[in-house]
Scaffold this motif. Structure first.
Motif, short mmCIF file in Angstrom:
data_model
loop_
_atom_site.label_atom_id
_atom_site.label_comp_id
_atom_site.label_asym_id
_atom_site.label_seq_id
_atom_site.Cartn_x
_atom_site.Cartn_y
_atom_site.Cartn_z
N GLU A 87 0.85 -1.19 0.00
CA GLU A 87 0.00 0.00 0.00
C GLU A 87 0.88 1.23 0.00
OE1 GLU A 87 -3.22 0.12 2.75
OE2 GLU A 87 -3.71 -1.99 2.43
N LEU A 88 0.64 2.12 -0.94
CA LEU A 88 1.37 3.36 -1.06
C LEU A 88 0.37 4.50 -0.86
CD1 LEU A 88 3.23 2.48 -4.37
CD2 LEU A 88 4.04 2.09 -2.05
N SER A 89 0.74 5.49 -0.08
CA SER A 89 -0.17 6.63 0.09
C SER A 89 0.61 7.90 0.34
CB SER A 89 -1.15 6.38 1.24
OG SER A 89 -0.47 6.31 2.47
N ARG A 94 -3.87 7.14 -2.92
CA ARG A 94 -3.60 5.83 -2.31
C ARG A 94 -3.64 4.77 -3.40
NH1 ARG A 94 -4.21 4.94 2.80
NH2 ARG A 94 -3.96 2.85 3.52
N ALA A 95 -2.77 3.81 -3.30
CA ALA A 95 -2.77 2.66 -4.20
C ALA A 95 -2.51 1.41 -3.38
CB ALA A 95 -1.70 2.82 -5.27
N ALA A 125 1.95 2.58 -9.67
CA ALA A 125 1.28 3.15 -8.51
C ALA A 125 2.15 4.20 -7.83
CB ALA A 125 0.90 2.05 -7.51
N ALA A 126 3.45 3.92 -7.71
CA ALA A 126 4.36 4.88 -7.08
C ALA A 126 4.40 6.18 -7.89
CB ALA A 126 5.77 4.29 -6.96
N GLY A 127 4.36 6.07 -9.20
CA GLY A 127 4.36 7.26 -10.05
C GLY A 127 3.11 8.10 -9.86
N PRO A 131 5.27 12.14 -5.46
CA PRO A 131 5.80 13.14 -6.39
C PRO A 131 6.93 12.54 -7.20
CG PRO A 131 5.61 14.04 -4.17
CD PRO A 131 5.32 12.57 -4.07
N SER A 132 7.04 12.96 -8.45
CA SER A 132 8.05 12.36 -9.33
C SER A 132 9.47 12.49 -8.78
CB SER A 132 7.97 12.98 -10.72
OG SER A 132 8.21 14.38 -10.64
#
Length: 135
Positions: A87-89, A94-95, A125-127, A131-132
């Motif tokens: 899970e990335l947020s 959120r992904a 998802a991270a992209g 932020p880039s």
């Protein structure tokens, strides 16, 4: 697991006979805490261990994550019996990804192909979430 979840963070606890070191969760917890986060151990709905770590991505003391997608796909590939959830947020974005859900919706049964697909989805998802400059 046959032990309380917190025992998994003991650096000398292992379920593998003949080994004298554990999973490295005590080091992972320390890294999360240095980055103004924490790690919580529990039991998963599947009966295994649940590890939830939070950390501030932009915190000055956060250790580099390295290639998160490659690390997760390697874990999924070498442990196909696990349901690896990522899970990335950040802010309101959120992904959430699951190796088991990916395997169920994929036509491929090849573990290497699934691991590669998981890595691709984590990078995507991270992209979207981070932020880039930090992804």
């Amino acid at each position: 697991f046959p032990v309380p979840p917190e025992q998994l963070a003991d650096p000398f606890f292992t379920t593998k006979g003949g080994k004298k070191t554990g999973l490295g969760l005590s080091l992972f917890r320390a890294a999360a805490q240095r980055a103004d986060g924490d790690m919580v151990l529990g039991r998963s709905a599947l009966g295994g261990a649940s590890v939830i770590a939070t950390m501030k991505l932009s915190h000055v003391d956060r250790s580099p994550l390295g290639d998160l997608a490659a690390t997760c796909s390697s874990i999924a590939c070498t442990n196909p019996q696990l349901d690896l959830r990522v899970e990335l947020s950040s802010g309101g974005e959120r992904a959430s990804l699951s190796s088991r859900e990916l395997a169920q919706r994929s036509a491929s049964v090849n573990v290497l192909a699934l691991a590669s697909q998981l890595a691709e989805e984590i990078r995507e998802a991270a992209g979207r979430v981070w932020p880039s400059s930090l992804a």
